[in-house]
Design a protein around this motif. Structure first.
Motif, PDB file in Angstrom:
ATOM      1  N   PHE A   1      53.472  43.283   3.161  1.00  6.79           N
ATOM      2  CA  PHE A   1      52.689  44.484   3.218  1.00  6.79           C
ATOM      3  C   PHE A   1      51.103  44.148   3.109  1.00  6.79           C
ATOM      4  O   PHE A   1      50.557  43.181   2.096  1.00  6.79           O
ATOM      5  CB  PHE A   1      52.967  45.282   2.008  1.00  6.79           C
ATOM      6  CG  PHE A   1      54.419  45.750   1.916  1.00  6.79           C
ATOM      7  CD1 PHE A   1      54.549  46.880   2.355  1.00  6.79           C
ATOM      8  CD2 PHE A   1      55.466  44.790   1.549  1.00  6.79           C
ATOM      9  CE1 PHE A   1      56.094  47.372   2.665  1.00  6.79           C
ATOM     10  CE2 PHE A   1      56.782  45.528   1.492  1.00  6.79           C
ATOM     11  CZ  PHE A   1      56.856  46.705   2.221  1.00  6.79           C
ATOM     12  N   ILE A   2      50.465  44.436   3.788  1.00 10.51           N
ATOM     13  CA  ILE A   2      49.094  44.153   3.942  1.00 10.51           C
ATOM     14  C   ILE A   2      48.168  45.329   3.985  1.00 10.51           C
ATOM     15  O   ILE A   2      47.985  46.037   4.737  1.00 10.51           O
ATOM     16  CB  ILE A   2      48.526  43.285   5.158  1.00 10.51           C
ATOM     17  CG1 ILE A   2      49.552  41.912   5.312  1.00 10.51           C
ATOM     18  CG2 ILE A   2      47.296  42.785   5.064  1.00 10.51           C
ATOM     19  CD1 ILE A   2      49.456  41.261   6.525  1.00 10.51           C
ATOM     20  N   PRO A   3      47.407  45.581   2.846  1.00 13.12           N
ATOM     21  CA  PRO A   3      46.599  46.842   2.690  1.00 13.12           C
ATOM     22  C   PRO A   3      45.604  47.024   3.745  1.00 13.12           C
ATOM     23  O   PRO A   3      45.184  45.868   4.222  1.00 13.12           O
ATOM     24  CB  PRO A   3      46.191  46.844   1.414  1.00 13.12           C
ATOM     25  CG  PRO A   3      46.808  46.044   0.458  1.00 13.12           C
ATOM     26  CD  PRO A   3      47.394  44.807   1.540  1.00 13.12           C
TER      27      PRO A   3
ATOM     28  N   ARG B   1      40.520  49.065  -8.692  1.00 10.30           N
ATOM     29  CA  ARG B   1      40.838  48.421  -7.540  1.00 10.30           C
ATOM     30  C   ARG B   1      42.322  48.471  -7.073  1.00 10.30           C
ATOM     31  O   ARG B   1      43.226  48.419  -8.013  1.00 10.30           O
ATOM     32  CB  ARG B   1      40.445  47.085  -7.700  1.00 10.30           C
ATOM     33  CG  ARG B   1      40.503  46.289  -6.324  1.00 10.30           C
ATOM     34  CD  ARG B   1      40.053  44.809  -6.578  1.00 10.30           C
ATOM     35  NE  ARG B   1      38.833  44.470  -7.128  1.00 10.30           N
ATOM     36  CZ  ARG B   1      37.705  44.215  -6.026  1.00 10.30           C
ATOM     37  NH1 ARG B   1      38.014  44.441  -4.729  1.00 10.30           N
ATOM     38  NH2 ARG B   1      36.514  44.030  -6.373  1.00 10.30           N
ATOM     39  N   HIS B   2      42.513  48.471  -5.996  1.00 11.77           N
ATOM     40  CA  HIS B   2      44.035  48.462  -5.457  1.00 11.77           C
ATOM     41  C   HIS B   2      44.782  47.495  -6.201  1.00 11.77           C
ATOM     42  O   HIS B   2      44.655  46.443  -6.222  1.00 11.77           O
ATOM     43  CB  HIS B   2      44.395  48.480  -4.063  1.00 11.77           C
ATOM     44  CG  HIS B   2      45.334  48.445  -3.311  1.00 11.77           C
ATOM     45  ND1 HIS B   2      45.970  49.758  -3.361  1.00 11.77           N
ATOM     46  CD2 HIS B   2      46.260  47.563  -2.531  1.00 11.77           C
ATOM     47  CE1 HIS B   2      47.304  49.641  -2.572  1.00 11.77           C
ATOM     48  NE2 HIS B   2      47.390  48.453  -2.155  1.00 11.77           N
ATOM     49  N   LEU B   3      45.986  48.118  -6.827  1.00 13.01           N
ATOM     50  CA  LEU B   3      46.959  47.127  -7.560  1.00 13.01           C
ATOM     51  C   LEU B   3      46.293  46.262  -8.734  1.00 13.01           C
ATOM     52  O   LEU B   3      46.740  45.227  -8.877  1.00 13.01           O
ATOM     53  CB  LEU B   3      47.707  46.743  -6.646  1.00 13.01           C
ATOM     54  CG  LEU B   3      48.667  47.332  -5.568  1.00 13.01           C
ATOM     55  CD1 LEU B   3      49.300  46.287  -4.650  1.00 13.01           C
ATOM     56  CD2 LEU B   3      49.795  48.254  -6.569  1.00 13.01           C
ATOM     57  N   SER B   4      45.184  46.679  -9.178  1.00 10.02           N
ATOM     58  CA  SER B   4      44.490  45.733 -10.161  1.00 10.02           C
ATOM     59  C   SER B   4      44.145  46.721 -11.418  1.00 10.02           C
ATOM     60  O   SER B   4      43.636  47.763 -11.307  1.00 10.02           O
ATOM     61  CB  SER B   4      43.220  45.140  -9.375  1.00 10.02           C
ATOM     62  OG  SER B   4      42.559  44.652 -10.446  1.00 10.02           O
ATOM     63  N   PRO B   5      43.871  46.099 -12.265  1.00 12.14           N
ATOM     64  CA  PRO B   5      43.071  46.945 -13.631  1.00 12.14           C
ATOM     65  C   PRO B   5      41.762  46.793 -13.423  1.00 12.14           C
ATOM     66  O   PRO B   5      40.803  47.744 -14.343  1.00 12.14           O
ATOM     67  CB  PRO B   5      43.549  46.214 -14.896  1.00 12.14           C
ATOM     68  CG  PRO B   5      43.934  44.552 -14.320  1.00 12.14           C
ATOM     69  CD  PRO B   5      44.279  44.947 -12.918  1.00 12.14           C
ATOM     70  N   GLU B   6      40.841  45.995 -12.671  1.00 16.46           N
ATOM     71  CA  GLU B   6      39.700  46.023 -12.338  1.00 16.46           C
ATOM     72  C   GLU B   6      38.915  47.409 -12.054  1.00 16.46           C
ATOM     73  O   GLU B   6      39.450  48.119 -11.119  1.00 16.46           O
ATOM     74  CB  GLU B   6      39.266  45.143 -11.445  1.00 16.46           C
ATOM     75  CG  GLU B   6      37.813  44.949 -11.150  1.00 16.46           C
ATOM     76  CD  GLU B   6      37.360  43.959 -10.017  1.00 16.46           C
ATOM     77  OE1 GLU B   6      36.195  44.015  -9.885  1.00 16.46           O
ATOM     78  OE2 GLU B   6      38.367  43.458  -9.367  1.00 16.46           O
TER      79      GLU B   6
END
Length: 411
Positions: A26-28, A131-136
């Motif tokens: 899977f590549i966003p 951010r996508h799939l991130s806590p940032e």
């Protein structure tokens, strides 16, 4: 290290999917037919470069796209995007619904409620989306899905976040556009000191916000946040569930209302603050069932102060633990239910056993909708139509309204 991949299709979450010897990757932010380079990590990869672009690739509407995780498919041409959204419903209902209507699209700049993430950093208060799939947290300066009132207030919202922050962790800020101004509901920001409370309250007053609440406790409410459900004004409680856009809500209400127009008595299950109940009450007696006490109270107050409505009654009840039984449902000739993403499996089993002639099922999850529709159809209901509705622009989420009828039993 980056590797070359060819994207075969668009996945359910909006990621491009490449087929590899070890399975799907899977590549966003990629599209079918594209050749890309990406840095792989297990079954996901980070896009490095698009070597051969799809003819369906367009310029994203927002400068924060690919960093901010709020949107997944801003880079996809509109007609293809609409087809992808509709196909999500078609795929989920395969074998259940033969004829699914065209997608009702969502316009930009119409989202009336957003949930922002905030955290105090060395550089100051961060306010934006993860951010996508991130806590940032990615700070934002624009947001083309949101109503202009929210975007225009971003600096002031950042100031509120700074004033109420009493934690080193990230916290949430739900912002809703109401008829009275912005309603700001903060969660998990820490315990507010008295001085913080006073300063934050003064800021809210000075800047024309309708309300500030923290963990559903009202800090200050200069103006009751009012939302219109049809012709009925409702003062919504802190953190209240609302449909994401007014246009989508009206479309759903029109579909439901048209289907239940012959019903004299209607049960509205998972009624919330009354988005369906208070519109339907113009023509039908309504029994609204909702587990949240604050939402049900708001619905009740709205109905009491409105004019021209039929009788509206309310019942606080956890429909997951204690669904209305088929015997209770037989007192009605119309039912609408709009559950959370988990759907309404147990309630659907009771509706299936009932004699209610008209049922409208509203869902934000095509997978659980498919399960619930199968239960109803196994109980003798005939599926008349399914309408996909986009109110979560450029995201993987899609709404649907399914309308069913049960033929009268021969005596």
């Amino acid at each position: 290290m980056s590797t070359r991949f060819t994207i075969k299709r668009l996945g359910s979450q909006g990621d491009g999917v490449a087929e590899t010897e070890t399975g799907e990757l899977f590549i966003p932010f990629t599209l079918p037919g594209e050749t890309v380079t990406a840095a792989r990590e297990r079954d996901r990869a980070t896009l490095m470069a698009v070597l051969e672009a799809s003819p369906l690739r367009i310029e994203p509407a927002c400068r924060h796209f690919t960093e901010c995780g709020g949107c997944a498919v801003q880079h996809l041409q509109a007609d293809a995007y609409h087809q992808w959204k509709r196909d999500k419903v078609v795929h989920a209902l395969k074998g259940i619904a033969g004829d699914i209507g065209a997608l009702v699209p969502c316009a930009p700049h119409t989202r009336r409620r957003v949930v922002l993430a905030a955290r105090r950093a060395d550089t100051g208060m961060l306010l934006g989306f993860h951010r996508h799939l991130s806590p940032e947290i990615i700070p934002i300066e624009e947001c083309p899905i949101s109503l202009p009132e929210i975007v225009a207030a971003l600096d002031r919202l950042r100031s509120i976040a700074d004033l109420v922050c009493a934690t080193t962790k990230s916290f949430r800020m739900a912002v809703t556009v109401t008829g009275s101004g912005l309603d700001v509901a903060v969660y998990e920001s820490g315990k507010l000191g008295e001085n913080q409370r006073r300063v934050a309250s003064n800021f809210v007053m000075a800047n024309g916000f309708a309300r500030l609440s923290i963990d559903d406790e009202i800090v200050i409410e200069p103006k009751k946040p009012i939302v219109m459900f049809g012709t009925v004004a409702v003062a919504v409680p802190p953190g209240a569930f609302l449909q994401a856009t007014e246009a989508a809500e009206q479309t759903m209400a029109d579909l439901v209302g048209g289907h239940l127009k012959r019903a004299k008595k209607v049960a509205d299950l998972f009624a919330g603050c009354g988005s369906f109940a208070l519109r339907l009450a113009a023509k039908s007696e309504i029994h609204a069932v909702e587990g949240d006490a604050a939402a049900l109270s708001a619905l009740d107050r709205g109905s009491r102060f409105a004019t021209g409505l039929k009788r509206v009654t309310g019942e606080r009840r956890d429909l997951f633990r204690r669904p209305l039984t088929f015997k209770e449902l037989n007192a009605f000739d119309g039912v609408v239910f709009d559950p959370p993403r988990a759907g309404a499996e147990d309630q659907s089993k009771q509706i299936a056993r009932s004699d209610v002639p008209f049922v409208a099922a509203v869902s934000c999850n095509p997978v659980t909708l498919a399960r619930d529709l199968r239960i109803l159809m196994d109980g003798g209901y005939v599926l008349k139509s399914v309408t996909p509705i986009d109110q979560f622009l450029w995201s993987p989420h899609v709404e649907a309204v399914a309308l069913l009828e049960k033929p009268k039993r021969r005596r």
